[in-house]
Design an enzyme around this catalytic site. Structure first.
Site, PDB file in Angstrom:
ATOM      1  N   CYS A 233       0.804  -1.241   0.000  1.00  0.00           N
ATOM      2  CA  CYS A 233       0.000   0.000   0.000  1.00  0.00           C
ATOM      3  C   CYS A 233       0.827   1.277   0.000  1.00  0.00           C
ATOM      4  O   CYS A 233       0.818   2.022  -0.977  1.00  0.00           O
ATOM      5  CB  CYS A 233      -0.925   0.002   1.212  1.00  0.00           C
ATOM      6  SG  CYS A 233      -2.101  -1.346   1.199  1.00  0.00           S
TER       7      CYS A 233
HETATM    8  N1  LIG Z   1      -2.780  -6.017   1.951  1.00  0.00           N
HETATM    9  C1  LIG Z   1      -3.300  -4.967   2.568  1.00  0.00           C
HETATM   10  O1  LIG Z   1      -3.057  -4.758   3.748  1.00  0.00           O
HETATM   11  C2  LIG Z   1      -4.233  -3.999   1.841  1.00  0.00           C
HETATM   12  C3  LIG Z   1      -4.905  -3.044   2.605  1.00  0.00           C
HETATM   13  C4  LIG Z   1      -5.789  -2.181   1.981  1.00  0.00           C
HETATM   14  C5  LIG Z   1      -5.976  -2.252   0.601  1.00  0.00           C
HETATM   15  N2  LIG Z   1      -5.298  -3.175  -0.143  1.00  0.00           N
HETATM   16  C6  LIG Z   1      -5.584  -3.225  -1.573  1.00  0.00           C
HETATM   17  O2  LIG Z   1      -6.402  -4.359  -1.836  1.00  0.00           O
HETATM   18  C7  LIG Z   1      -6.102  -4.903  -3.118  1.00  0.00           C
HETATM   19  C8  LIG Z   1      -5.714  -6.362  -2.975  1.00  0.00           C
HETATM   20  O3  LIG Z   1      -4.560  -6.438  -2.165  1.00  0.00           O
HETATM   21  P1  LIG Z   1      -4.107  -7.775  -1.462  1.00  0.00           P
HETATM   22  O4  LIG Z   1      -3.056  -7.387  -0.483  1.00  0.00           O
HETATM   23  O5  LIG Z   1      -5.276  -8.547  -0.988  1.00  0.00           O
HETATM   24  O6  LIG Z   1      -3.458  -8.531  -2.707  1.00  0.00           O
HETATM   25  P2  LIG Z   1      -3.042 -10.085  -2.796  1.00  0.00           P
HETATM   26  O7  LIG Z   1      -1.982 -10.154  -3.827  1.00  0.00           O
HETATM   27  O8  LIG Z   1      -2.794 -10.623  -1.431  1.00  0.00           O
HETATM   28  O9  LIG Z   1      -4.354 -10.796  -3.333  1.00  0.00           O
HETATM   29  C9  LIG Z   1      -4.880 -10.593  -4.584  1.00  0.00           C
HETATM   30  C10 LIG Z   1      -5.525 -11.886  -5.062  1.00  0.00           C
HETATM   31  O10 LIG Z   1      -6.120 -11.619  -6.333  1.00  0.00           O
HETATM   32  C11 LIG Z   1      -5.862 -12.725  -7.171  1.00  0.00           C
HETATM   33  N3  LIG Z   1      -5.970 -12.291  -8.555  1.00  0.00           N
HETATM   34  C12 LIG Z   1      -5.086 -11.671  -9.323  1.00  0.00           C
HETATM   35  N4  LIG Z   1      -5.599 -11.400 -10.534  1.00  0.00           N
HETATM   36  C13 LIG Z   1      -6.847 -11.871 -10.528  1.00  0.00           C
HETATM   37  C14 LIG Z   1      -7.876 -11.904 -11.489  1.00  0.00           C
HETATM   38  N5  LIG Z   1      -7.708 -11.375 -12.685  1.00  0.00           N
HETATM   39  N6  LIG Z   1      -9.032 -12.483 -11.135  1.00  0.00           N
HETATM   40  C15 LIG Z   1      -9.188 -13.010  -9.909  1.00  0.00           C
HETATM   41  N7  LIG Z   1      -8.255 -13.005  -8.956  1.00  0.00           N
HETATM   42  C16 LIG Z   1      -7.095 -12.451  -9.265  1.00  0.00           C
HETATM   43  C17 LIG Z   1      -4.504 -13.212  -6.784  1.00  0.00           C
HETATM   44  O11 LIG Z   1      -4.313 -14.577  -7.142  1.00  0.00           O
HETATM   45  C18 LIG Z   1      -4.553 -13.028  -5.255  1.00  0.00           C
HETATM   46  O12 LIG Z   1      -5.052 -14.176  -4.611  1.00  0.00           O
HETATM   47  C19 LIG Z   1      -5.003  -4.026  -3.676  1.00  0.00           C
HETATM   48  O13 LIG Z   1      -5.589  -3.022  -4.459  1.00  0.00           O
HETATM   49  C20 LIG Z   1      -4.385  -3.401  -2.452  1.00  0.00           C
HETATM   50  O14 LIG Z   1      -3.771  -2.169  -2.750  1.00  0.00           O
HETATM   51  C21 LIG Z   1      -4.429  -4.061   0.462  1.00  0.00           C
END
Ligand SMILES: NC(=O)c1ccc[n+]([C@@H]2O[C@H](COP(=O)([O-])OP(=O)(O)OC[C@H]3O[C@@H](n4cnc5c(N)ncnc54)[C@H](O)[C@@H]3O)[C@@H](O)[C@H]2O)c1
Length: 428
Positions: free
Chosen positions: A260
């Protein structure tokens, strides 16, 4: 009610579980067949999510996972939690959001609600995502299906930060879209904060992350200034935070990490250019924060020098690969940058991290894939010329480290409170 959560990562999985707990039936959709398989077998792949939690949701038949996106036809709402990284040129890469939109669009039914949760620039939901959903479904947003943005505020490993208790900001494409999204989230989350549009909700998330990035940069800069004056920034912050109003502590470190803070602010920078605007605070904070690993490595060079050693040929142990304490998430971790910088200078580098026993493939740092954490024992630790504390996991015994290590460079104030011979610990 039945919903789909697309993207079962650090954000999507806890959210899916929270809805399941609230008696909503959830289909978790992901392109990663390994994750889908683990969930369906009741296994957790995220350290702070207990296996029992997933097993319970499966037993109650409230959660299942699939790679079959046509199952969107079964649900009333789809929540998208896919990655939003930066490209190699540090520009927003919303391709995962767009791909998801294209994949689910043909399976949307009349009246389905689509909510984007991935962090992104204002306009993604009502311009980019809306366009692909309308094109692929042949339906109109706000008329035939509903569209909203609701940013995730997950704080992994923070015991106080339960999905249910974190207020949820929601912006709808139309007032009806907003009402539909509020009705959905209020099933699982205690406090809903409606805002007037998807763009306001998108901008809210960016403000929160820009705020952190800028304030971390501020203490990182002050750390250098105060160090030159012989003043310890950590002691200053402890004193300043006794002020009961108008101050909030932020802490310096070896550089920014995670999915992030190092990334999201630049989504705004990119979009601001379209309006002829500059985001100077964001750029400056980025500059200061990305310079931190270099500063830390200079400290390592100085410390080794003071001990009549060159970096070249020295054995350096990086303590902590995860980007923050008590999590197994090492994406964008400054520890990787520190390892690269030290290896470039000829050091022999190993790492210890109880949360990351082996480095798995990620988008970057492929040259470290397969590298394993060293064992935690006196003989191994005392063989290193220097231990560099990059992440202060609370399970580490810092007194033991202090007793065993030849010398320590501490970027997290992790050694405070230990009783160590003077001259052994250097802050950076
Ligand atoms: N990790 C955090 O603490 C956090 C906090 C707030 C916001 N975010 C935001 O949330 C979003 C997701 O982050 P995250 O940390 O969960 O990411 P992550 O990489 O842990 O998870 C994303 C998931 O999406 C899947 N994926 C990728 N492409 C895909 C597709 N085309 N169709 C279906 N699934 C697909 C991946 O396999 C993975 O399991 C991002 O935009 C991030 O900026 C993350």
């Amino acid at each position: 009610m039945k919903i789909a959560v697309v993207g079962l990562g650090y954000v999507g999985l806890p959210l899916a579980i929270q809805f399941a707990r609230a008696n909503v039936t959830v289909i978790g959709l992901d392109v990663d067949a390994a994750k889908v398989d683990l969930i369906n077998r009741g296994r957790s792949y995220i350290n702070h999510i207990a296996q029992a939690t997933i097993e319970e949701a499966l037993k109650e038949q409230r959660l299942c996972a699939s790679t079959d996106f046509s199952r969107v036809e079964e649900v009333e709402a789809v929540i998208i939690c896919v990655p939003t990284p930066l490209s190699k040129n540090r520009e927003p890469d919303i391709s995962f959001v767009i791909e998801t939109g294209q994949t689910i669009a043909p399976h949307l039914s009349k009246g389905t609600l689509v909510v984007l949760e991935s962090t992104t620039y204002p306009g993604t939901t009502d311009e980019d995502l809306r366009a692909v959903l309308e094109e692929g479904s042949g339906m109109k947003a706000g008329v035939d299906f509903h569209l909203a943005f609701s940013p995730e505020r997950e704080d992994p490993a923070n015991e106080q930060s339960k999905v249910k208790l974190i207020p949820k900001v929601i912006g709808g494409y139309t007032p009806t879209c907003l009402n539909r999204a509020m009705a959905l989230y209020s099933k699982a989350i205690d406090t809903i904060v409606p805002v007037s549009s998807c763009r306001v909700a998108e901008a809210t998330k960016l403000l929160e992350n820009v705020f952190r990035s800028v304030n971390i940069a501020l203490v990182n800069e002050l750390k250098l200034v105060y160090a030159a004056m012989g003043i310890d920034i950590w002691e200053v912050i402890e004193a300043a935070k006794t002020k009961p109003f108008g101050f909030m502590p932020f802490y310096p470190g070896p550089g920014l990490g995670g999915h992030c803070i190092p990334i999201d602010p630049f989504y705004l920078t990119w979009k601001a250019r379209e309006y002829g605007k500059h985001t100077r605070f964001i750029e400056l904070a980025g500059e200061i924060n990305t310079a931190m690993p270099e500063y830390v490595v200079h400290r390592v060079v100085d410390v080794l020098n003071a001990r009549n050693k060159a970096v070249k040929g020295s054995r350096v142990l990086i303590l902590g690969l995860a980007y923050k304490p008590n999590v197994d998430d090492e994406r964008e971790s400054p520890s990787y940058v520190l390892m690269d910088l030290l290896i470039e200078r000829g050091a022999e580098v190993a790492y210890y991290d109880p949360y990351v026993p082996v480095i798995k493939p990620t988008r970057e740092h492929s040259h470290f894939v397969g590298k394993k954490s060293i064992a935690w024992d006196q003989t191994t630790i005392q063989n290193f010329d220097l231990v560099l504390i990059a992440t202060n996991h609370s399970s580490v015994n810092y007194q033991e480290l202090g007793d065993w290590a030849q010398c320590i460079v501490d970027t997290r104030n992790a050694m405070s409170g230990t009783r160590i011979a003077s001259g052994k610990v250097w802050k950076a």
